[in-house]
Enzyme design. Structure first.
Site, short mmCIF file in Angstrom:
data_model
loop_
_atom_site.label_atom_id
_atom_site.label_comp_id
_atom_site.label_asym_id
_atom_site.label_seq_id
_atom_site.Cartn_x
_atom_site.Cartn_y
_atom_site.Cartn_z
N HIS A 154 -6.68 22.28 31.91
CA HIS A 154 -6.27 21.48 33.09
C HIS A 154 -6.99 22.03 34.31
CE1 HIS A 154 -2.76 19.42 35.45
NE2 HIS A 154 -3.90 19.44 36.16
N HIS B 108 -1.45 13.24 33.77
CA HIS B 108 -0.56 14.01 34.63
C HIS B 108 0.79 13.28 34.64
CE1 HIS B 108 -4.18 15.92 35.99
NE2 HIS B 108 -3.61 16.55 37.00
N GLU C 16 4.86 16.20 37.36
CA GLU C 16 4.47 17.22 38.34
C GLU C 16 5.42 17.04 39.52
OE1 GLU C 16 0.58 16.61 40.09
OE2 GLU C 16 0.49 18.64 40.95
N ASP D 72 -5.75 24.13 37.58
CA ASP D 72 -5.68 22.85 38.30
C ASP D 72 -6.83 22.71 39.30
OD1 ASP D 72 -4.58 20.35 38.74
OD2 ASP D 72 -2.82 21.06 39.83
N1 LIG Z 1 -2.50 18.59 40.77
C1 LIG Z 1 -2.99 17.35 40.79
N2 LIG Z 1 -2.15 16.32 40.57
C2 LIG Z 1 -2.62 15.07 40.60
N3 LIG Z 1 -3.89 14.77 40.86
C3 LIG Z 1 -4.76 15.76 41.07
N4 LIG Z 1 -6.07 15.74 41.35
C4 LIG Z 1 -6.46 17.01 41.50
N5 LIG Z 1 -5.43 17.83 41.34
C5 LIG Z 1 -4.34 17.09 41.07
ZN LIG Z 2 -4.20 18.36 37.86
#
Ligand SMILES: Nc1ncnc2[nH]cnc12
Ligand SMILES: [Zn+2]
Length: 315
Positions: free
Chosen positions: A14, A194, A197, A275
């Site tokens: 990721h 994703h 989150e 990330d």
């Molecule tokens: N943590 C994240 N969540 C969603 N989109 C992203 N694009 C880059 N990082 C991201």
């Molecule tokens: Zn991400």
């Protein structure tokens, strides 16, 4: 970082290539491409890396990506990331790139892809790092745009292994992208997304049931839904968790509250990832180190997390 942590062989599953754009490279590319920047210097830019949520980060992340113009720029970006991987014993990477961030600025898809692909191939030959590239759709844009992006990508089908879904999560549920994911899967591409989150557990259910994803990116909010937890444990669906990102974007108040080790001990196939390392204060190694420092992660737990990352590879 303790040497035993650094020395563990790991995979990173990721990572947004655009999020590995360090301020120093950002300024160098701006100069090379004669682009005026709204920040006076590297220090001013770094000082702007204070976010209250995902959207505040994304606004800066898309602004930063504006310096990426040529094939060489995308090569340099990817190559710099692979050097970091080498130093931290990351032996396999499955990075995301966001084509729409670039094609919407008039950069041809091929320019973006060729630069990234060449660096990944050189990384394999010169650094011994294997890879599988993932094309990620921006969920704040309509599904129609994602279809166009997939169409543009198909002549380069062999250059990537799967599709993902990223950008602003709340208000953009996975179900909006059911058809384009079905099309991508029909082309033999893996699917990841994703989910969970900032968004609710419901989004994770949708990603699993409608997008038929193989891996959940983030997924930390799964812990709010016991039935969902049982499913991801029973089916051993991997979660690509990004601890430093979650703190920088205020998903958890501080690292001591992070649920990754609780998930690990419950049998969830969690992995450690960075990330957007240039924006969140570190690469995979620093993420592992933060778990050791703030959550008391043991060597045995670190080994299981690293092994999970190798097991959860798509290729
Ligand atoms: N943590 C994240 N969540 C969603 N989109 C992203 N694009 C880059 N990082 C991201
Ligand atoms: Zn991400």
């Amino acid at each position: 970082m303790p040497e035993w942590l650094n020395a563990l062989p790991k995979a990173e599953l990721h990572l947004h290539l655009e999020g590995s754009l360090e301020p120093e490279l950002l300024f160098a590319l701006a100069e090379r491409n004669q682009i005026a920047l709204p920040w006076a210097d590297v220090e001013t830019l770094r000082a702007a890396y204070a976010f209250n949520n995902l959207q505040e980060f994304l606004d800066l992340y898309y602004a930063g990506a504006n310096v990426l113009r040529t094939e060489q720029d995308f090569y340099d970006l990817t190559w710099a990331y692979l050097q970091r991987c080498k130093a931290q014993h990351v032996i396999h990477v499955e990075p995301f790139f966001d084509p729409q961030t670039h094609t919407d600025r008039g950069i041809p898809f091929e320019v973006v892809l060729r630069g990234i692909q060449q660096a990944l191939l050189d990384g394999e030959k010169q650094l011994g790092i294997s890879h599988g590239l993932i094309l990620s759709f921006l969920r704040h844009l309509p599904e129609e745009e994602a279809f166009k992006t997939l169409e543009q990508a198909m002549p380069f089908r062999d250059a990537f292994i799967g599709v993902g879904l990223d950008s602003s999560e709340k208000g953009f549920p996975p179900r909006l992208f059911e058809r384009v994911f079905a099309k991508a899967r029909s082309e033999g591409l893996h699917a990841v997304a994703h989910a969970g989150e900032e968004g609710p557990p419901e989004y994770i259910w949708e990603a699993l049931d409608l997008l038929k994803i193989k891996r959940i990116d983030h997924g930390v909010r799964a812990i709010e839904d016991e039935r969902l937890m049982q499913r991801i444990i029973d089916e051993q669906i991997p979660l690509t968790v990004c601890p430093l990102s979650n703190i920088k974007l205020c998903v958890f108040e501080h690292m001591g509250q992070h649920n990754i080790l609780e998930m690990l001990e419950r049998g969830v196939k969690v992995t450690v990832n960075s990330d957007d390392p240039a924006y969140f204060g570190g690469y995979v190694g620093e993420n592992f180190a933060a778990l050791h420092e703030h959550l008391g992660m043991t060597e045995a737990q670190a080994k299981r997390l690293a092994q999970n990352s190798l097991d959860a590879r798509l290729t």
